[in-house]
Design an enzyme around this catalytic site. Structure first.
Site, PDB file in Angstrom:
ATOM      1  N   ARG A  33    -112.289  13.504 117.761  1.00  8.73           N
ATOM      2  CA  ARG A  33    -111.141  14.349 118.114  1.00  8.73           C
ATOM      3  C   ARG A  33    -111.584  15.807 118.184  1.00  8.73           C
ATOM      4  O   ARG A  33    -112.165  16.327 117.234  1.00  8.73           O
ATOM      5  CB  ARG A  33    -110.033  14.199 117.071  1.00  8.73           C
ATOM      6  CG  ARG A  33    -109.494  12.783 116.950  1.00  8.73           C
ATOM      7  CD  ARG A  33    -108.567  12.685 115.747  1.00  8.73           C
ATOM      8  NE  ARG A  33    -108.059  11.329 115.562  1.00  8.73           N
ATOM      9  CZ  ARG A  33    -107.340  10.941 114.523  1.00  8.73           C
ATOM     10  NH1 ARG A  33    -107.050  11.822 113.566  1.00  8.73           N
ATOM     11  NH2 ARG A  33    -106.934   9.699 114.414  1.00  8.73           N
ATOM     12  N   ASP A  91    -110.547  19.902 118.594  1.00  7.17           N
ATOM     13  CA  ASP A  91    -109.445  20.764 118.205  1.00  7.17           C
ATOM     14  C   ASP A  91    -108.873  21.518 119.403  1.00  7.17           C
ATOM     15  O   ASP A  91    -109.433  21.503 120.500  1.00  7.17           O
ATOM     16  CB  ASP A  91    -109.911  21.777 117.161  1.00  7.17           C
ATOM     17  CG  ASP A  91    -110.340  21.125 115.859  1.00  7.17           C
ATOM     18  OD1 ASP A  91    -109.765  20.078 115.507  1.00  7.17           O
ATOM     19  OD2 ASP A  91    -111.247  21.667 115.208  1.00  7.17           O
ATOM     20  N   ARG A 114    -117.594  25.031 113.786  1.00  6.74           N
ATOM     21  CA  ARG A 114    -117.072  26.401 113.863  1.00  6.74           C
ATOM     22  C   ARG A 114    -117.271  27.158 112.545  1.00  6.74           C
ATOM     23  O   ARG A 114    -117.501  28.367 112.544  1.00  6.74           O
ATOM     24  CB  ARG A 114    -115.604  26.371 114.269  1.00  6.74           C
ATOM     25  CG  ARG A 114    -115.395  25.879 115.707  1.00  6.74           C
ATOM     26  CD  ARG A 114    -113.948  25.512 115.973  1.00  6.74           C
ATOM     27  NE  ARG A 114    -113.053  26.630 115.711  1.00  6.74           N
ATOM     28  CZ  ARG A 114    -111.726  26.488 115.599  1.00  6.74           C
ATOM     29  NH1 ARG A 114    -111.166  25.287 115.703  1.00  6.74           N
ATOM     30  NH2 ARG A 114    -110.969  27.547 115.376  1.00  6.74           N
TER      31      ARG A 114
END
Length: 265
Positions: A49, A51, A196
């Site tokens: 998945r 973001d 990130r």
């Protein structure tokens, strides 16, 4: 029948991969297009998945269907029902034992970071940005500390639902192309926001806020609050999902990302 797809997308205007009540996700758009071709409700399972605002050059999904369509229908046919910023690249029938997520043995992410005083215009939403100069060697040293099996709790989101924070990083390669830094990360799997959060810490090190050895401290204390803030999603790309050769999934070819520069698998 089970079908596997490889797709790419620009995540700029979507609320991430996972289906949402307001139908603003990549999954919502893909399932609607697949259902239009299949003439039945289709639900997909993804390799990973992404973001809100994150892009994909090579995302893998699978789905089950009771109808038979030529493979061209699952590519060109579905693309006709998809928005222009989402595209199916490849399709094949697979065994019921194939699982887009659980059959994967490695994921690859790229992060593109522009280091210059002024924010980007043309490449807005396609690259991350930092206004100060960054030291490549400092970031490379720190990145190498993360190679191997570690507890990555300091780099996971507070809402991460993974059962274990243990991951094996097999590559963290950093290169510079003028004022563009390219971070190439590979691991068996990634935690939520892990890439990130790593980029945010590397930027802190690259601009001199902390020494490269700070990365050892973050791994040791396993505390997210000691690490840097989560960096922008704009420059993040899911760039590959690796499977055992028995599944005959295609290799990622040359990836043109920035005019005048190409990255290779």
């Amino acid at each position: 029948m089970r079908v596997a797809l490889v797709l790419e997308y620009d995540g700029s205007r979507y609320c991430g991969w996972q289906s949402q009540p307001q139908s603003c996700s990549i999954q919502d758009a893909l399932e609607a297009a697949l259902s239009a071709i299949a003439k039945e409700r289709i639900r997909v399972i993804t390799a990973g998945r992404t973001d809100t605002g994150v892009h994909a050059l090579y995302q893998v999904v699978h789905f089950d269907t009771s109808v038979h369509r030529p493979l061209t229908a699952w590519v060109r046919g579905v693309n006709a029902f998809l928005p222009n910023d989402i595209a199916i690249l490849w399709a094949t029938e697979v065994s019921d034992k194939f699982h887009a997520r659980y059959s994967a043995v490695e994921r690859r992410y790229l992060y593109l970071l522009l280091s210059q005083p002024a924010r980007p215009g043309i490449h807005h939403h396609k690259v991350g940005w930092h206004h100060l100069p960054l030291a490549l060697e400092r970031m490379q040293f720190a990145g190498n500390i993360l190679i191997g099996e570690h507890d990555f709790s300091a780099f996971r989101a507070a809402e991460c639902q993974a059962k274990s924070p243990i991951r094996t990083m097999t590559q963290l390669h950093i290169t510079r192309h003028g004022n563009l830094f390219v971070f190439d990360l590979r691991a068996n799997a990634f935690l939520q926001h892990m890439v990130r959060n790593i980029i945010g810490c590397l930027v802190y090190i690259g601009k001199g806020k902390y020494p490269p050895e700070w990365m050892y401290e973050l791994l040791e204390n396993c505390d997210r609050t000691y690490a840097a803030p989560t960096f922008s999603a704009a420059g993040l790309y899911l760039a590959g999902v690796k499977y055992d050769g028995d599944w005959c999934m295609p290799e990622l070819a040359e990836v043109p990302l920035i005019p005048g520069m190409s990255l290779y698998h």
